[in-house]
Design an enzyme around this catalytic site. Structure first.
Site, PDB file in Angstrom:
ATOM      1  N   ARG A 165     -22.664 -35.804 -18.564  1.00 59.97           N
ATOM      2  CA  ARG A 165     -22.800 -37.083 -19.041  1.00 59.97           C
ATOM      3  C   ARG A 165     -24.056 -37.744 -18.820  1.00 59.97           C
ATOM      4  O   ARG A 165     -24.325 -38.727 -19.707  1.00 59.97           O
ATOM      5  CB  ARG A 165     -21.456 -37.768 -19.259  1.00 59.97           C
ATOM      6  N   ASP A 222     -16.729 -27.322 -35.150  1.00 59.44           N
ATOM      7  CA  ASP A 222     -17.414 -28.027 -33.733  1.00 59.44           C
ATOM      8  C   ASP A 222     -16.416 -27.981 -32.776  1.00 59.44           C
ATOM      9  O   ASP A 222     -15.087 -28.051 -33.015  1.00 59.44           O
ATOM     10  CB  ASP A 222     -17.939 -29.296 -33.955  1.00 59.44           C
ATOM     11  N   GLU A 223     -16.822 -27.948 -31.536  1.00 61.20           N
ATOM     12  CA  GLU A 223     -15.876 -28.067 -30.319  1.00 61.20           C
ATOM     13  C   GLU A 223     -14.764 -26.904 -30.457  1.00 61.20           C
ATOM     14  O   GLU A 223     -13.552 -27.068 -30.116  1.00 61.20           O
ATOM     15  CB  GLU A 223     -15.391 -29.293 -30.079  1.00 61.20           C
ATOM     16  N   GLN A 227     -17.073 -26.440 -21.367  1.00 60.31           N
ATOM     17  CA  GLN A 227     -16.508 -27.762 -21.713  1.00 60.31           C
ATOM     18  C   GLN A 227     -15.197 -27.593 -22.253  1.00 60.31           C
ATOM     19  O   GLN A 227     -14.802 -28.520 -22.853  1.00 60.31           O
ATOM     20  CB  GLN A 227     -17.393 -28.577 -22.569  1.00 60.31           C
ATOM     21  N   LYS A 251     -26.430 -29.765 -30.568  1.00 63.43           N
ATOM     22  CA  LYS A 251     -25.518 -28.937 -31.314  1.00 63.43           C
ATOM     23  C   LYS A 251     -25.245 -29.693 -32.630  1.00 63.43           C
ATOM     24  O   LYS A 251     -25.122 -29.312 -33.584  1.00 63.43           O
ATOM     25  CB  LYS A 251     -24.062 -28.337 -30.451  1.00 63.43           C
ATOM     26  N   THR A 252     -25.041 -31.095 -32.590  1.00 62.28           N
ATOM     27  CA  THR A 252     -24.784 -32.029 -33.767  1.00 62.28           C
ATOM     28  C   THR A 252     -25.931 -32.124 -34.704  1.00 62.28           C
ATOM     29  O   THR A 252     -25.545 -31.849 -35.970  1.00 62.28           O
ATOM     30  CB  THR A 252     -24.432 -33.331 -33.434  1.00 62.28           C
TER      31      THR A 252
END
Length: 727
Positions: free
Chosen positions: A600, A221-222, A252, A35-36
């Site tokens: 993770r 973002d997020e 998330q 995504k980044t």
């Protein structure tokens, strides 16, 4: 840079998100799906291909660490000058500094941290004649924070509190005095940054429209972690053009406890019916078994948007399971597994152990210390919370904002100037009577004339110091060096008791180095430096390059990734937490938290629980977490790693032998390599050294090694010493 270059290496879904023309865009990005990369390429594409001015783009994320990475990636493609990239708090702070009048502050306002906020509340509680042990500042802090997140003024809070109880009523009264104190000191707390930022936008929308029309494109973002205030801010900032691109993953969303509303992302396509929805489902991070486990578990949630994550990677090893008798044995087993990972070639910095609550770290720290495994705690006492750093920052805050009473009271008699508690109380009384900052009170001739002896002399010295500091704010480093030179603080700090295992002088030097680095990078001077460090989080302070295993809560692990991950404390009431049993939404959030923990890991996972845990003052039996039952059997091993305490050595440690050879103690590693006193050895973390002594036999064999780099001796359990003999 050409469009082809910006699209290079992207999959079809990522390309679609990057090339989106305009209008509302929802990027549903599963864990590890790039995504980044997608967001930063989209921003670069807007500038280089669509011709959008960099200053007309606002990109918001949730940590300074993520914002820094975003800046670096964008700058690699297009000129970054003028672009706004930062966290919600940093973005609001920047707007408020540029336009502070509408919210009743100056551009020099101070951001008070959690500790200072708590101290101020404690003082206000005591001023009412109440016992802080009964009416706890921490509890009042949480209530006031909740009211601010719901945009409730002190008057509104007092009106509602009267319907609940005495504690709420008293807290609402303190809330009003707290707000008055912050305004008088020209201060804002973290909750204020968002609330006042929103108030600024609301006034601007009905007035000058300086801010609500400033940005042509807004990227967030997020987005799943936004709260009500952040939701409204994003809506206002993008209303003029409707060029709003949000990226996130409902699976998330793990910050409900601090106001995050998963409904913001789940209902995005209802808020914007014409929104384009792009799903990023190609996972580039985890092996197949990790991904299967995470997907299988999260599908038990109802509040989500379905994504089918896939990977081209191999399945990898089965998910490891560890069943300990109690938390001490659980920690020992996990530590030994971690040691085995490191010994087999995994760098220590690529290993992490997660837990649901910080209380789980104690047994782990003890086990890691016994096995000489280097580790770091993420979320413990941070650098900027140490006494000497807090003191120097208080001096700096007062130099920038002379109305900051909290900072003044911290360093008024530091180093000692003969100004005692009685004098401080008298000063506070006069300041309160005149409704003025303490520094103004100290400058009153009649006040100083009423004092005698050391206190009067001390106040004069303090005023002289403050005046000198206020002339040196253009450079953060110069300002801090002036503080040290004029106050004599370094000598004072180094003379303090050494009960703490800390080198205060070294910490001061580290702060100076940080200030020097800031001055080289930015032009904000002391004010900008203070703002930057005030907005740092635990993760921003985490040293990802340190060759140490990271121990942290799952919340702290959000956004990170490691080769190998262990998750401990997987028991009902702990993970999922007992508070989540009260409602279905709480349990779903705990499952999302477990999903975050699983995703993770790149290569390998170990999941652990114990059958007895010391909680609520006494040991008691536990039940394995329901999340373990939700794992698919296809990713699990054929056995569960379980040993009683007396069996640990036999079951987990390699067979070792100790004998006498040429009159010297000799021991063999599991590979059959003989080690003796005087042998030169190497360690992947501590470097090269020489064996000084060999102690114990069999599974208890230990070697004492003097390492060249540090000159210190370390005692290592041979089974997990990771030593290699040098020829």
């Amino acid at each position: 840079m050409s469009a082809l270059d910006l699209l290079s290496g992207l999959n079809p879904a990522q390309k679609q998100a990057v090339e989106h023309d305009g209008g509302p865009l929802l990027i549903l990005a599963g864990a590890g799906t790039g995504k980044t990369r997608t967001i930063t390429r989209r921003v670069a594409h807007l500038v280089s291909v669509r011709g959008v001015a960099a200053s007309r783009i606002l990109a918001i994320t949730f940590t300074n660490k993520a914002a820094g990475e975003m800046r670096q990636r964008i700058a690699a493609y297009v000129p970054f000058t003028g672009m706004w990239v930062g966290t919600f708090h940093a973005t609001c702070a920047r707007m408020l500094r540029m336009d502070p009048e509408p919210i009743g502050r100056s551009r020099d306002f101070t951001i008070v941290d959690v500790e200072d906020r708590r101290k101020l509340l404690r003082q206000l509680i005591k001023d009412q004649g109440w016992d802080p042990q009964v009416f706890r500042p921490r509890k009042f802090e949480a209530m006031i924070s909740g009211w601010k997140q719901r945009r409730m003024s002190p008057a509104c809070a007092q009106e509602q509190a009267s319907m609940y109880g005495m504690e709420e009523e008293r807290c609402a009264l303190v809330y009003g005095k707290y707000e008055t104190s912050l305004a008088r000191q020209d201060c804002l707390d973290f909750d204020d940054l968002l609330w006042k930022g929103l108030l600024l936008l609301e006034q601007d929308r009905n007035g000058a429209r300086r801010w609500v029309e400033r940005f042509e494109h807004v990227v967030v973002d997020e987005y799943q972690d936004t709260n009500e205030i952040q939701y409204e801010m994003v809506k206002m900032l993008s209303a003029a053009t409707r060029n709003l691109a949000v990226c996130g993953d409902p699976d998330q969303s793990i910050y409900r406890w601090r106001g995050a509303d998963i409904g913001n992302i789940l209902s995005f396509d209802k808020d914007y019916p014409d929104a384009v929805v792009v799903r990023l489902e190609q996972n580039y991070r985890s092996v197949g078994n990790v991904l299967k486990a995470a997907q299988h578990v999260i599908r038990n949630n109802r509040s989500r948007k379905e994504k089918d994550l896939v990977t081209d990677r191999e399945d990898g090893p089965p998910i490891g399971l560890c069943d300990g008798h109690d938390e001490e044995l659980e920690a020992n087993q996990v530590a030994m597994k971690v040691a085995a990972w490191v010994r087999s070639g995994t760098p220590a910095k690529e290993v992490a152990v997660f837990y649901r609550t910080n209380s789980c770290s104690r047994a782990l720290e003890a086990a890691f210390t016994r096995l000489q495994i280097p580790y770091q705690i993420v979320g413990g006492l941070s650098f900027f919370e140490r006494r000497e750093i807090k003191d120097l920052i208080a001096f700096a805050r007062l130099a920038v904002n002379p109305r900051d009473d909290v900072a003044l009271q911290r360093i008024l008699n530091v180093p000692p100037r003969g100004i005692g508690a009685t004098t401080v109380q008298r000063l506070r009384a006069v300041a309160s009577e005149h409704e003025e900052p303490l520094l103004t009170t100290i400058k009153r001739e009649e006040v100083r004339s009423s004092l005698r002896g050391p206190a009067k002399k001390g106040l004069l010295k303090f005023l002289s110091l403050v005046e000198a500091l206020r002339k040196e704010t253009n450079s953060a480093e110069v300002a801090l060096r002036t503080i040290l030179d004029r106050s004599g603080y370094r000598h004072f700090a180094e003379s303090l008791d050494h009960t703490e295992d800390v080198d205060r002088g070294q910490n001061i030097d580290e702060l100076l180095a940080f200030a020097h680095e800031y001055d080289e990078r930015e032009e904000g001077g002391l004010r900008g430096f203070l703002e930057e460090i005030s907005l740092l989080t635990d993760i921003d302070r985490w040293s990802e390059e340190a060759e140490r295993v990271s121990l942290m809560t799952v919340h702290a692990a959000k956004g990170l990734e490691f080769d190998r991950v262990a998750v401990v404390g997987l028991e009902e009431g702990l993970f999922p937490h007992a508070r989540s049993f009260e409602d279905a939404e709480g349990l779903e959030e705990e499952r999302r938290l477990f999903y975050v923990a699983l995703t993770r890991a790149r290569e390998e996972l170990l999941l652990s629980h114990c059958r007895m845990r010391f909680r609520t003052g006494a040991p008691g039996p536990t039940t394995p977490s329901r999340f373990l039952d939700e794992l698919p059997t296809s990713v699990l091993p054929d056995f569960v790693y379980t040993e009683e305490l007396e069996e640990v050595g036999k079951a987990t440690m390699p067979a070792l032998s100790t004998s006498a050879q040429n009159g010297a103690a000799v021991t063999e590693t599991e590979e059959g390599v003989a080690l003796a006193v005087g042998d030169l050895v190497s360690h992947p973390v501590f470097g090269e050294g020489c064996i000084q002594r060999i102690q114990g036999k069999g599974v208890n064999a230990r070697v004492v090694v003097a390492f060249d780099e540090t000159g210190e001796e370390r005692t290592l359990l041979l089974a997990y010493s990771m030593l290699q003999k040098l020829s």
